[in-house]
Motif scaffolding. Structure first.
Motif, PDB file in Angstrom:
ATOM      1  N   HIS A   8      44.868  40.855  39.627  1.00 51.79           N
ATOM      2  CA  HIS A   8      43.936  41.708  40.361  1.00 51.79           C
ATOM      3  C   HIS A   8      44.383  43.159  40.243  1.00 51.79           C
ATOM      4  CE1 HIS A   8      41.705  43.462  43.771  1.00 51.79           C
ATOM      5  NE2 HIS A   8      40.833  42.484  43.518  1.00 51.79           N
ATOM      6  N   GLN A   9      43.436  44.067  40.267  1.00 53.97           N
ATOM      7  CA  GLN A   9      43.733  45.478  40.021  1.00 53.97           C
ATOM      8  C   GLN A   9      44.653  46.106  41.072  1.00 53.97           C
ATOM      9  OE1 GLN A   9      40.035  47.629  40.040  1.00 53.97           O
ATOM     10  NE2 GLN A   9      39.363  46.770  41.998  1.00 53.97           N
ATOM     11  N   HIS A  31      32.693  38.142  33.773  1.00 53.48           N
ATOM     12  CA  HIS A  31      33.863  37.318  34.102  1.00 53.48           C
ATOM     13  C   HIS A  31      34.584  36.939  32.816  1.00 53.48           C
ATOM     14  CE1 HIS A  31      30.989  36.368  37.506  1.00 53.48           C
ATOM     15  NE2 HIS A  31      32.028  36.894  38.132  1.00 53.48           N
ATOM     16  N   ILE A  32      35.895  37.026  32.823  1.00 54.83           N
ATOM     17  CA  ILE A  32      36.662  36.666  31.636  1.00 54.83           C
ATOM     18  C   ILE A  32      36.791  35.145  31.556  1.00 54.83           C
ATOM     19  CG2 ILE A  32      38.861  37.002  32.866  1.00 54.83           C
ATOM     20  CD1 ILE A  32      40.046  37.877  30.126  1.00 54.83           C
ATOM     21  N   GLU A  67      36.628  42.931  41.727  1.00 52.28           N
ATOM     22  CA  GLU A  67      35.852  42.113  42.645  1.00 52.28           C
ATOM     23  C   GLU A  67      35.161  40.975  41.896  1.00 52.28           C
ATOM     24  OE1 GLU A  67      35.955  42.468  45.849  1.00 52.28           O
ATOM     25  OE2 GLU A  67      37.280  44.213  45.666  1.00 52.28           O
ATOM     26  N   ALA A  68      35.142  39.803  42.534  1.00 56.40           N
ATOM     27  CA  ALA A  68      34.519  38.603  41.962  1.00 56.40           C
ATOM     28  C   ALA A  68      35.135  38.237  40.610  1.00 56.40           C
ATOM     29  CB  ALA A  68      33.008  38.785  41.820  1.00 56.40           C
ATOM     30  N   ASP A  69      36.396  38.634  40.406  1.00 61.72           N
ATOM     31  CA  ASP A  69      37.135  38.300  39.176  1.00 61.72           C
ATOM     32  C   ASP A  69      36.455  38.810  37.912  1.00 61.72           C
ATOM     33  OD1 ASP A  69      39.228  37.091  40.473  1.00 61.72           O
ATOM     34  OD2 ASP A  69      38.293  35.107  40.452  1.00 61.72           O
TER      35      ASP A  69
END
Length: 436
Positions: A132-133, A224-225, A162-164
């Motif tokens: 997460h950042q 999303h990744i 946010e939300a990955d």
């Protein structure tokens, strides 16, 4: 079986030192011998070899594998490798393997099989690092140290928000120089290069080569990744495609190995030889049209293979350049006519120079300048059409959604032989009085 038993300690030594070498030793055997050796080895040892085998060879070994060996092998493979293996097996062999898949592997397989066969979604891996950042540098480096004991270090660390959703990427050099308390969103590069899972492998490889990246993240429509695609994996896939294309161009099955059984090789090669035989008779029919002329001027028979051979070589050069351009996506649709014209002009130029040299040699050898003229003109016409055919055949097949590697070389050989014989003997007929 007794003869191959002494190989087992040797292979086990190879596995302990370098599984890649053990795989090379196994691939040098015929498939039945390799299957027997694999089943004689302990499953935990044999399973270490499979990830280093060619996919088609590994699939052949699994056809006779014991349930214990199948379970051990599946523990060593990721989803993209399992997808490749299953694609090589028939329905019966797949049904033997599928029950041994773990729930996680089943889920990953289901997701990857939703992508087209030549897309990066089929070969992406879910083994990547993301944080997460707001995570601090010291927490990231601590996690990296722990993971370094279990797996090779990653080239990139991905940053999610946010939300990955993927928001940035870090490199190891930046982490080393950063303050331990610093959040990674201060270090990340927010200009992200990512690809959709439906992107073709050829396009992705070209982008990675142009940007000089080691890997690229794969994202969905919401950012999303989903995984990453490594440049090494892309190159391996493309190299395998190119090697298979080269084999198909000469009528060799892609599953054939150096020590495949004679019956298997014969069954795969003989149909293509029959196709070549038909095209050879087409060229022979052209010669038969001028049988009377050749009987009167026998020296023409000396130069028939010279003219046809040079045309085949020139056409093969054009074919190789265009095939490489198609694989590397270097030929945009709007420039295809320009490419065919360029290869045609190049063929005519080569034909003029080669024809001049060959014509002079024919004149000096046989003391007849008309013979030199006929040979030179035949060479010019054949190389002109060879360049045109070598460039246009794969482009036409590609536009028709056919595999250019499947029969482009056979069509090209037919064109150069027929045109070469027709042009050379046609000019000889035109100048027959001077030749006689």
């Amino acid at each position: 079986m007794a003869e191959r038993t002494p190989l087992l300690p040797l292979l086990r030594t190879y596995v302990e030192r370098d599984s890649t070498v053990a795989a090379q030793v196994l691939e040098a055997m015929s498939v039945p011998d390799a299957q027997e050796v694999m089943n004689l080895m302990p499953p935990s040892v044999a399973a270490k070899i499979v990830p280093h085998l060619q996919v088609s060879f590994a699939a052949a070994l699994l056809q006779t594998a014991t349930p214990e060996l199948i379970k051990a092998v599946l523990k060593k493979l990721d989803a993209k490798r399992v997808v490749s293996l299953l694609a090589q097996l028939n329905v019966e062999d797949r049904e033997r393997i599928v029950p041994h898949l773990t729930d996680q592997l089943r889920f990953e397989l289901k997701e990857q099989l939703e992508y087209p066969e030549d897309s990066i979604g089929r070969i992406m891996t879910r083994q990547f690092l993301s944080f997460h950042q707001d995570t601090k540098v010291q927490d990231v480096t601590r996690k990296l140290r722990l993971l370094a004991k279990k797996q090779p270090p990653a080239s990139y660390v991905y940053v999610v928000g946010e939300a990955d959703r993927l928001v940035g990427v870090l490199n190891m050099y930046g982490l080393l120089l950063a303050s331990p308390e610093q959040p990674i969103h201060d270090l990340m590069r927010s200009e992200i290069f990512a690809l959709d899972g439906f992107t073709s492998q050829e396009e992705a490889a070209a982008e990675l080569a142009r940007r000089k990246y080691f890997a690229v993240p794969v994202v969905d429509g919401q950012g999303h990744i989903l995984g990453i695609v490594r440049g090494q994996d892309l190159m391996q896939e493309l190299q395998q495609d190119v090697s298979e294309d080269l084999l198909r161009m000469v009528g060799v099955d892609t599953d054939e190995r150096p020590f495949s059984p004679i019956s298997f090789s014969l069954r795969k090669r003989l149909p293509w030889l029959h196709v070549n035989l038909v095209t050879a008779f087409m060229a022979a029919a052209v010669i038969a049209m001028f049988e009377g002329l050749i009987a009167k001027i026998t020296v023409l028979a000396v130069f028939l293979p010279v003219v046809a051979g040079q045309g085949g070589n020139a056409g093969a050069q054009s074919l190789a350049i265009v095939m490489r351009g198609l694989v590397m996506r270097e030929i945009p649709s709007h420039r295809r006519k320009q490419l065919v014209l360029k290869e045609t002009v190049l063929g005519a130029t080569n034909g003029a120079v080669t024809g001049l040299v060959t014509g002079i040699l024919a004149w000096l050898l046989y003391g007849n300048p008309t013979l030199g003229l006929v040979v030179g003109l035949g060479m010019l016409v054949n190389l002109l059409f060879a360049g045109m055919a070598g460039a246009s055949i794969p482009l036409i097949m590609k536009s028709l959604r056919l595999d250019p590697a499947q029969c482009a070389s056979i069509i090209l050989t037919t064109v150069t032989d027929v045109i070469g014989f027709l042009a050379f003997l046609g000019f000889a007929l035109l100048f027959r009085n001077q030749l006689m």
